[in-house]
Design a protein around this motif. Structure first.
Motif, PDB file in Angstrom:
ATOM      1  N   GLU A   1       0.837  -1.208   0.000  1.00 54.46           N
ATOM      2  CA  GLU A   1       0.000   0.000   0.000  1.00 54.46           C
ATOM      3  C   GLU A   1       0.869   1.255   0.000  1.00 54.46           C
ATOM      4  O   GLU A   1       0.612   2.209  -0.737  1.00 54.46           O
ATOM      5  CB  GLU A   1      -0.907   0.039   1.236  1.00 54.46           C
ATOM      6  CG  GLU A   1      -2.058  -0.912   1.222  1.00 54.46           C
ATOM      7  CD  GLU A   1      -2.823  -0.896   2.536  1.00 54.46           C
ATOM      8  OE1 GLU A   1      -4.067  -0.807   2.467  1.00 54.46           O
ATOM      9  OE2 GLU A   1      -2.202  -0.988   3.618  1.00 54.46           O
ATOM     10  N   LEU A   2       1.894   1.243   0.843  1.00 58.44           N
ATOM     11  CA  LEU A   2       2.786   2.388   0.931  1.00 58.44           C
ATOM     12  C   LEU A   2       3.544   2.586  -0.377  1.00 58.44           C
ATOM     13  O   LEU A   2       3.679   3.704  -0.871  1.00 58.44           O
ATOM     14  CB  LEU A   2       3.753   2.218   2.101  1.00 58.44           C
ATOM     15  CG  LEU A   2       4.629   3.420   2.411  1.00 58.44           C
ATOM     16  CD1 LEU A   2       3.785   4.630   2.804  1.00 58.44           C
ATOM     17  CD2 LEU A   2       5.603   3.075   3.529  1.00 58.44           C
ATOM     18  N   ALA A   3       4.020   1.483  -0.950  1.00 59.26           N
ATOM     19  CA  ALA A   3       4.745   1.556  -2.219  1.00 59.26           C
ATOM     20  C   ALA A   3       3.865   2.132  -3.321  1.00 59.26           C
ATOM     21  O   ALA A   3       4.338   2.902  -4.168  1.00 59.26           O
ATOM     22  CB  ALA A   3       5.255   0.172  -2.621  1.00 59.26           C
ATOM     23  N   GLN A   4       2.593   1.806  -3.307  1.00 60.95           N
ATOM     24  CA  GLN A   4       1.679   2.317  -4.321  1.00 60.95           C
ATOM     25  C   GLN A   4       1.377   3.804  -4.089  1.00 60.95           C
ATOM     26  O   GLN A   4       1.168   4.550  -5.037  1.00 60.95           O
ATOM     27  CB  GLN A   4       0.381   1.509  -4.316  1.00 60.95           C
ATOM     28  CG  GLN A   4      -0.538   1.857  -5.454  1.00 60.95           C
ATOM     29  CD  GLN A   4      -1.705   0.901  -5.560  1.00 60.95           C
ATOM     30  OE1 GLN A   4      -1.950   0.075  -4.685  1.00 60.95           O
ATOM     31  NE2 GLN A   4      -2.453   1.019  -6.641  1.00 60.95           N
ATOM     32  N   ALA A   5       1.375   4.239  -2.827  1.00 65.11           N
ATOM     33  CA  ALA A   5       1.030   5.621  -2.501  1.00 65.11           C
ATOM     34  C   ALA A   5       2.160   6.604  -2.773  1.00 65.11           C
ATOM     35  O   ALA A   5       1.913   7.778  -3.040  1.00 65.11           O
ATOM     36  CB  ALA A   5       0.596   5.718  -1.040  1.00 65.11           C
ATOM     37  N   LEU A   6       3.396   6.136  -2.691  1.00 62.97           N
ATOM     38  CA  LEU A   6       4.551   7.011  -2.899  1.00 62.97           C
ATOM     39  C   LEU A   6       5.003   6.962  -4.352  1.00 62.97           C
ATOM     40  O   LEU A   6       4.928   5.902  -4.977  1.00 62.97           O
ATOM     41  CB  LEU A   6       5.719   6.564  -2.013  1.00 62.97           C
ATOM     42  CG  LEU A   6       5.565   6.764  -0.520  1.00 62.97           C
ATOM     43  CD1 LEU A   6       6.698   6.063   0.223  1.00 62.97           C
ATOM     44  CD2 LEU A   6       5.535   8.250  -0.176  1.00 62.97           C
ATOM     45  N   PRO A   7       5.503   8.073  -4.867  1.00 64.82           N
ATOM     46  CA  PRO A   7       6.097   8.018  -6.203  1.00 64.82           C
ATOM     47  C   PRO A   7       7.250   7.013  -6.199  1.00 64.82           C
ATOM     48  O   PRO A   7       8.045   6.983  -5.251  1.00 64.82           O
ATOM     49  CB  PRO A   7       6.614   9.443  -6.434  1.00 64.82           C
ATOM     50  CG  PRO A   7       5.814  10.292  -5.503  1.00 64.82           C
ATOM     51  CD  PRO A   7       5.523   9.420  -4.315  1.00 64.82           C
ATOM     52  N   TYR A   8       7.353   6.211  -7.258  1.00 64.87           N
ATOM     53  CA  TYR A   8       8.368   5.164  -7.281  1.00 64.87           C
ATOM     54  C   TYR A   8       9.770   5.733  -7.095  1.00 64.87           C
ATOM     55  O   TYR A   8      10.587   5.164  -6.386  1.00 64.87           O
ATOM     56  CB  TYR A   8       8.298   4.345  -8.582  1.00 64.87           C
ATOM     57  CG  TYR A   8       9.351   3.269  -8.582  1.00 64.87           C
ATOM     58  CD1 TYR A   8       9.166   2.096  -7.855  1.00 64.87           C
ATOM     59  CD2 TYR A   8      10.563   3.443  -9.232  1.00 64.87           C
ATOM     60  CE1 TYR A   8      10.140   1.116  -7.795  1.00 64.87           C
ATOM     61  CE2 TYR A   8      11.552   2.470  -9.187  1.00 64.87           C
ATOM     62  CZ  TYR A   8      11.333   1.308  -8.463  1.00 64.87           C
ATOM     63  OH  TYR A   8      12.308   0.354  -8.406  1.00 64.87           O
ATOM     64  N   GLN A   9      10.053   6.879  -7.736  1.00 66.81           N
ATOM     65  CA  GLN A   9      11.401   7.439  -7.639  1.00 66.81           C
ATOM     66  C   GLN A   9      11.738   7.842  -6.207  1.00 66.81           C
ATOM     67  O   GLN A   9      12.892   7.741  -5.792  1.00 66.81           O
ATOM     68  CB  GLN A   9      11.618   8.594  -8.621  1.00 66.81           C
ATOM     69  CG  GLN A   9      10.688   9.773  -8.490  1.00 66.81           C
ATOM     70  CD  GLN A   9       9.394   9.633  -9.265  1.00 66.81           C
ATOM     71  OE1 GLN A   9       8.889   8.524  -9.476  1.00 66.81           O
ATOM     72  NE2 GLN A   9       8.828  10.747  -9.678  1.00 66.81           N
ATOM     73  N   VAL A  10      10.767   8.264  -5.425  1.00 69.82           N
ATOM     74  CA  VAL A  10      11.010   8.592  -4.017  1.00 69.82           C
ATOM     75  C   VAL A  10      11.371   7.323  -3.258  1.00 69.82           C
ATOM     76  O   VAL A  10      12.383   7.274  -2.553  1.00 69.82           O
ATOM     77  CB  VAL A  10       9.776   9.281  -3.382  1.00 69.82           C
ATOM     78  CG1 VAL A  10       9.897   9.349  -1.860  1.00 69.82           C
ATOM     79  CG2 VAL A  10       9.587  10.673  -3.967  1.00 69.82           C
ATOM     80  N   LEU A  11      10.573   6.289  -3.415  1.00 66.81           N
ATOM     81  CA  LEU A  11      10.842   5.037  -2.709  1.00 66.81           C
ATOM     82  C   LEU A  11      12.166   4.430  -3.168  1.00 66.81           C
ATOM     83  O   LEU A  11      12.928   3.901  -2.348  1.00 66.81           O
ATOM     84  CB  LEU A  11       9.686   4.051  -2.932  1.00 66.81           C
ATOM     85  CG  LEU A  11       9.751   2.767  -2.119  1.00 66.81           C
ATOM     86  CD1 LEU A  11       9.827   3.048  -0.623  1.00 66.81           C
ATOM     87  CD2 LEU A  11       8.554   1.892  -2.433  1.00 66.81           C
ATOM     88  N   ASP A  12      12.472   4.541  -4.445  1.00 65.90           N
ATOM     89  CA  ASP A  12      13.724   4.005  -4.963  1.00 65.90           C
ATOM     90  C   ASP A  12      14.922   4.720  -4.344  1.00 65.90           C
ATOM     91  O   ASP A  12      15.886   4.073  -3.924  1.00 65.90           O
ATOM     92  CB  ASP A  12      13.740   4.133  -6.491  1.00 65.90           C
ATOM     93  CG  ASP A  12      14.877   3.359  -7.118  1.00 65.90           C
ATOM     94  OD1 ASP A  12      15.070   2.172  -6.754  1.00 65.90           O
ATOM     95  OD2 ASP A  12      15.584   3.928  -7.975  1.00 65.90           O
ATOM     96  N   ARG A  13      14.879   6.052  -4.255  1.00 69.99           N
ATOM     97  CA  ARG A  13      15.991   6.798  -3.650  1.00 69.99           C
ATOM     98  C   ARG A  13      16.125   6.480  -2.167  1.00 69.99           C
ATOM     99  O   ARG A  13      17.229   6.340  -1.643  1.00 69.99           O
ATOM    100  CB  ARG A  13      15.817   8.299  -3.872  1.00 69.99           C
ATOM    101  CG  ARG A  13      16.185   8.728  -5.279  1.00 69.99           C
ATOM    102  CD  ARG A  13      16.279  10.235  -5.415  1.00 69.99           C
ATOM    103  NE  ARG A  13      15.024  10.920  -5.186  1.00 69.99           N
ATOM    104  CZ  ARG A  13      14.165  11.256  -6.140  1.00 69.99           C
ATOM    105  NH1 ARG A  13      14.421  10.953  -7.404  1.00 69.99           N
ATOM    106  NH2 ARG A  13      13.066  11.891  -5.845  1.00 69.99           N
TER     107      ARG A  13
END
Length: 137
Positions: free
Chosen positions: A87-99
């Motif tokens: 759920e969190l991964a879907q809510a955050l922009p991928y590039q933010v989570l990746d960094r």
């Protein structure tokens, strides 16, 4: 002239990491999750989403990502609704989570799972009055 020096930025991130890790207790997971949380707050703070308040930036980002009700439960004075890593991964922009994952030395999926386990408690502790304080962090 220029922004803060790299040394000052690293020192501030280390202080934030200790603060956020400390909110989770002195467990070994606290320091690793503290690093992920500090990176997340830094990323959303830099996005301009919170007008200079990283916690407000995170709240705005998660609201837009479809987690508004859960985030409100963390801020409010009642029970904190859990959130899952996916759920969190879907809510955050991928590039933010990746960094954030790169800075924490884990995969994006691991970062999302660890952040999901910690965020309800951390946001709850950062909002003891039931609202996001101004100028926090």
């Amino acid at each position: 002239m220029g922004g803060p020096s790299r040394k000052a930025t690293v020192m501030a991130e280390n202080d934030l990491e200790r603060l956020l890790g400390g909110l989770l207790g002195d467990s070994p997971e606290g320091s690793g999750v503290g690093r992920l949380l500090a990176s997340l707050f830094s990323e959303v703070g830099d996005s301009g989403q919170g007008g200079g308040n990283p916690l407000q930036g995170l709240v705005n980002e998660l609201d837009e990502g479809g987690l508004a009700a859960k985030v409100r439960s963390w801020i409010g004075l009642g029970d904190n609704e859990p959130v899952s890593g996916p759920e969190l991964a879907q809510a955050l922009p991928y590039q933010v989570l990746d960094r954030v994952a790169q800075q924490g030395g884990v995969s994006p999926e691991q970062a999302a799972d660890r952040l999901a386990a910690a965020l309800p408690q951390v946001v709850d502790k950062l909002t003891p009055e039931g609202q996001v304080p101004e100028g926090l962090l």
